[in-house]
Motif scaffolding. Sequence first.
Motif, PDB file in Angstrom:
ATOM      1  N   ARG A 138       0.832  -1.216   0.000  1.00  0.00           N
ATOM      2  CA  ARG A 138       0.000   0.000   0.000  1.00  0.00           C
ATOM      3  C   ARG A 138       0.863   1.261   0.000  1.00  0.00           C
ATOM      4  N   VAL A 139       1.994   1.216   0.719  1.00  0.00           N
ATOM      5  CA  VAL A 139       2.903   2.371   0.718  1.00  0.00           C
ATOM      6  C   VAL A 139       3.563   2.523  -0.654  1.00  0.00           C
ATOM      7  N   ALA A 140       3.877   1.397  -1.300  1.00  0.00           N
ATOM      8  CA  ALA A 140       4.585   1.422  -2.581  1.00  0.00           C
ATOM      9  C   ALA A 140       3.692   1.824  -3.746  1.00  0.00           C
ATOM     10  N   ALA A 141       2.402   1.541  -3.648  1.00  0.00           N
ATOM     11  CA  ALA A 141       1.503   1.722  -4.792  1.00  0.00           C
ATOM     12  C   ALA A 141       1.520   3.132  -5.376  1.00  0.00           C
ATOM     13  N   PRO A 142       1.426   4.194  -4.548  1.00  0.00           N
ATOM     14  CA  PRO A 142       1.435   5.544  -5.146  1.00  0.00           C
ATOM     15  C   PRO A 142       2.714   5.853  -5.916  1.00  0.00           C
ATOM     16  N   GLU A 143       3.865   5.412  -5.381  1.00  0.00           N
ATOM     17  CA  GLU A 143       5.117   5.673  -6.089  1.00  0.00           C
ATOM     18  C   GLU A 143       5.180   4.885  -7.390  1.00  0.00           C
ATOM     19  N   ALA A 144       4.737   3.621  -7.347  1.00  0.00           N
ATOM     20  CA  ALA A 144       4.710   2.813  -8.566  1.00  0.00           C
ATOM     21  C   ALA A 144       3.777   3.431  -9.601  1.00  0.00           C
ATOM     22  N   ASP A 145       2.630   3.934  -9.134  1.00  0.00           N
ATOM     23  CA  ASP A 145       1.695   4.586 -10.053  1.00  0.00           C
ATOM     24  C   ASP A 145       2.315   5.813 -10.697  1.00  0.00           C
ATOM     25  N   ARG A 146       3.069   6.574  -9.911  1.00  0.00           N
ATOM     26  CA  ARG A 146       3.708   7.767 -10.465  1.00  0.00           C
ATOM     27  C   ARG A 146       4.747   7.400 -11.524  1.00  0.00           C
ATOM     28  N   GLU A 147       5.514   6.355 -11.265  1.00  0.00           N
ATOM     29  CA  GLU A 147       6.519   5.931 -12.238  1.00  0.00           C
ATOM     30  C   GLU A 147       5.867   5.436 -13.522  1.00  0.00           C
ATOM     31  N   LEU A 148       4.778   4.687 -13.378  1.00  0.00           N
ATOM     32  CA  LEU A 148       4.060   4.208 -14.558  1.00  0.00           C
ATOM     33  C   LEU A 148       3.436   5.360 -15.330  1.00  0.00           C
ATOM     34  N   ALA A 149       2.952   6.358 -14.596  1.00  0.00           N
ATOM     35  CA  ALA A 149       2.312   7.505 -15.243  1.00  0.00           C
ATOM     36  C   ALA A 149       3.296   8.247 -16.139  1.00  0.00           C
ATOM     37  N   VAL A 150       4.562   8.237 -15.776  1.00  0.00           N
ATOM     38  CA  VAL A 150       5.569   8.938 -16.569  1.00  0.00           C
ATOM     39  C   VAL A 150       6.133   8.040 -17.661  1.00  0.00           C
ATOM     40  N   GLY A 151       6.605   6.865 -17.276  1.00  0.00           N
ATOM     41  CA  GLY A 151       7.338   6.027 -18.215  1.00  0.00           C
ATOM     42  C   GLY A 151       6.503   5.112 -19.075  1.00  0.00           C
ATOM     43  N   PHE A 152       5.376   4.638 -18.558  1.00  0.00           N
ATOM     44  CA  PHE A 152       4.584   3.648 -19.292  1.00  0.00           C
ATOM     45  C   PHE A 152       3.390   4.291 -19.980  1.00  0.00           C
ATOM     46  N   PHE A 153       2.628   5.086 -19.248  1.00  0.00           N
ATOM     47  CA  PHE A 153       1.447   5.729 -19.816  1.00  0.00           C
ATOM     48  C   PHE A 153       1.778   7.093 -20.431  1.00  0.00           C
ATOM     49  N   GLY A 154       2.461   7.925 -19.661  1.00  0.00           N
ATOM     50  CA  GLY A 154       2.688   9.299 -20.089  1.00  0.00           C
ATOM     51  C   GLY A 154       3.477   9.413 -21.369  1.00  0.00           C
ATOM     52  N   SER A 155       4.487   8.563 -21.541  1.00  0.00           N
ATOM     53  CA  SER A 155       5.304   8.637 -22.756  1.00  0.00           C
ATOM     54  C   SER A 155       4.475   8.354 -23.988  1.00  0.00           C
ATOM     55  N   ARG A 156       3.494   7.486 -23.867  1.00  0.00           N
ATOM     56  CA  ARG A 156       2.611   7.194 -24.998  1.00  0.00           C
ATOM     57  C   ARG A 156       1.623   8.334 -25.234  1.00  0.00           C
ATOM     58  N   TYR A 157       1.081   8.875 -24.145  1.00  0.00           N
ATOM     59  CA  TYR A 157       0.127   9.973 -24.270  1.00  0.00           C
ATOM     60  C   TYR A 157       0.779  11.183 -24.928  1.00  0.00           C
ATOM     61  N   GLU A 158       2.045  11.430 -24.612  1.00  0.00           N
ATOM     62  CA  GLU A 158       2.740  12.586 -25.162  1.00  0.00           C
ATOM     63  C   GLU A 158       2.944  12.482 -26.664  1.00  0.00           C
ATOM     64  N   ARG A 159       2.885  11.277 -27.208  1.00  0.00           N
ATOM     65  CA  ARG A 159       3.059  11.094 -28.653  1.00  0.00           C
ATOM     66  C   ARG A 159       1.835  11.541 -29.435  1.00  0.00           C
ATOM     67  N   ALA A 160       0.712  11.697 -28.755  1.00  0.00           N
ATOM     68  CA  ALA A 160      -0.533  12.055 -29.430  1.00  0.00           C
ATOM     69  C   ALA A 160      -0.651  13.568 -29.582  1.00  0.00           C
ATOM     70  N   THR A 161      -1.291  13.994 -30.661  1.00  0.00           N
ATOM     71  CA  THR A 161      -1.577  15.419 -30.875  1.00  0.00           C
ATOM     72  C   THR A 161      -2.766  15.819 -30.006  1.00  0.00           C
ATOM     73  N   PRO A 162      -3.036  17.114 -29.861  1.00  0.00           N
ATOM     74  CA  PRO A 162      -4.205  17.525 -29.065  1.00  0.00           C
ATOM     75  C   PRO A 162      -5.513  16.881 -29.528  1.00  0.00           C
ATOM     76  N   GLY A 163      -5.721  16.802 -30.835  1.00  0.00           N
ATOM     77  CA  GLY A 163      -6.945  16.173 -31.326  1.00  0.00           C
ATOM     78  C   GLY A 163      -6.998  14.694 -31.004  1.00  0.00           C
ATOM     79  N   GLU A 164      -5.855  14.013 -31.080  1.00  0.00           N
ATOM     80  CA  GLU A 164      -5.793  12.589 -30.760  1.00  0.00           C
ATOM     81  C   GLU A 164      -5.990  12.360 -29.267  1.00  0.00           C
ATOM     82  N   ARG A 165      -5.471  13.278 -28.448  1.00  0.00           N
ATOM     83  CA  ARG A 165      -5.674  13.148 -26.997  1.00  0.00           C
ATOM     84  C   ARG A 165      -7.138  13.320 -26.644  1.00  0.00           C
ATOM     85  N   GLU A 166      -7.815  14.191 -27.340  1.00  0.00           N
ATOM     86  CA  GLU A 166      -9.258  14.358 -27.114  1.00  0.00           C
ATOM     87  C   GLU A 166      -9.984  13.051 -27.402  1.00  0.00           C
TER      88      GLU A 166
END
Length: 401
Positions: free
Chosen positions: A300-328
Motif C-alpha cells: 500500500r505504501v509502494a503503490a502511489p510511487e509505482a503509479d507515479r513511475e508508470l504515469a511517466v514512463g509507461f502511460f505518459g510517454s505514450r500519451y505525449e506522442r498524441a496530438t491535441p486532437g488525438e488526446r481528445e
Amino acid sequence: MDPVRNPYAPGAGQRPPELAGRDGELQAFDVVLERVSRGRPERSLVLTGLRGVGKTVLLGALRSAAVRRGWGTGKLEARPDASLRRQLSAALHLAVRELGVEGVAARERDHVLGVLRAFAERDAGTGARLRDRWQPGIDVPAVPGRADSGDIEIDLVELLRDVAGLAADTGRGVAVFLDEMQDVGPDDVSALCAACHELSQERLPLVVVGAGLPHLPSVLSASKSYSERLFRYARIDRLDRAAADLALQVPAKDEDAAWTEEALAAMYEATAGYPYFVQAYGKVAWDVAPTSPVTADDVRVAAPEADRELAVGFFGSRYERATPGEREYLRAMADVEEPATDADPVPSVPTSAVAQHLGRKPQSLSPARDALLKKGLVFSAERGRIAFTVPHFGRYLRGQA
C-alpha cells in the motif's frame, strides 16, 4: 530492504528473473522445433497481446530455445516507415552465420550469402548511396538473377528457400523472430505469408515467429486469406494468480526474502496480473519494505510511487506522442469505456459512442482514429469498435482528468 539486491526488472523487453506462466508456450515451441528438424509439417507461430504482457520477452526466450538446439536465428523489429527487405537481410545474415557451416558446405553458404546480398541490395541504389544505406558485412559477391527481381514476394520466396535449404543440409533449421509484426507494410506482409506457405509445403526447416498487437491476425488475414491456417496463433495474456505469485516469490527466495500471503493478494489486485506491472510494483515494494517478508502495508505504501513511475514512463510517454486532437479522442474513449472484467479484460468501445460523447460526426473523427491506430495506441479487433493497446490506459486517463 537492500535496493542493490532488488531482483525485479521492469523494462521494455527485459526478461524478468522468473518467466512465470509461459511454460505452455515454451513447451509447444520445443515440439515445433523437433518436428521441423525431422521434416514433419508444422506451422509458424504468431504471438498476440497488449503492451506489457511480455511478448518481446517470450520472443527472446523462444529464440534462446532455438539457439540451444543449434539453429540459426535472427531477430528484427518491424517499423512502419521501413522496408522489410533491409531488416530481414540483417537478421538472416546473422542466422546463416550462426549455423557455422564448414568444409564443403561452406561453398553453399557463400552462395546463400551472395543471394542474400543480391536481395538486400536490390532496392538500395548504387555507388555512395548504396554504401550509405546498407553495410551487410558480407564479403562475397552478389549472385545475380536470384532474389533480386524487385518483386518482394518472388524475391523473399527464393531467398528463404535457399536459406532453409542450407539449414537442411546441416541437419538443423533457421528461425526468424519478428517483433511488432503488425507494423510490417502490406506488400511485405503479403510476401512473408507467401514465403511461409511455400516453405511449409516443401517442409523446409525455417519458421517465422511473429509478435504483435491483438489485431495482428486480422492484418495477416487481410493480406492472405490462407494466413488463418498458415500460422498457429497464441494469445499472450496477463498472468493468473498462481503465476503472478511465482513471478514475485521465486526471485525473492533467491535473495533470502519472502512475501506474505496478504501482500501477494494486494499485489494481484493492484497489477491485475499484467507482467510489466508485476515487475514495476514489485520493485518499488521491495525498496520500501524495511525487512522481509514484504507485507500488504508495504504494498500500500509502494503503490502511489509505482503509479507515479508508470504515469511517466509507461502511460505518459505514450500519451505525449498524441496530438491535441488525438488526446481528445483518447480521453473520450476512456470516458465511455466499460470497466474491465475477468471475462473482458480488454474492453472495447464503439466508435459511434466516442463520436456521440464528443458531439461530433464519426467521419470527422476518422483522421484522429487512424493516426492513433498507426501510432499503436489503439487497435480495432472488429469493425466499428476500438480499444487501447495498453492495459489500464483508460483508468490512467480518467485519473489525469
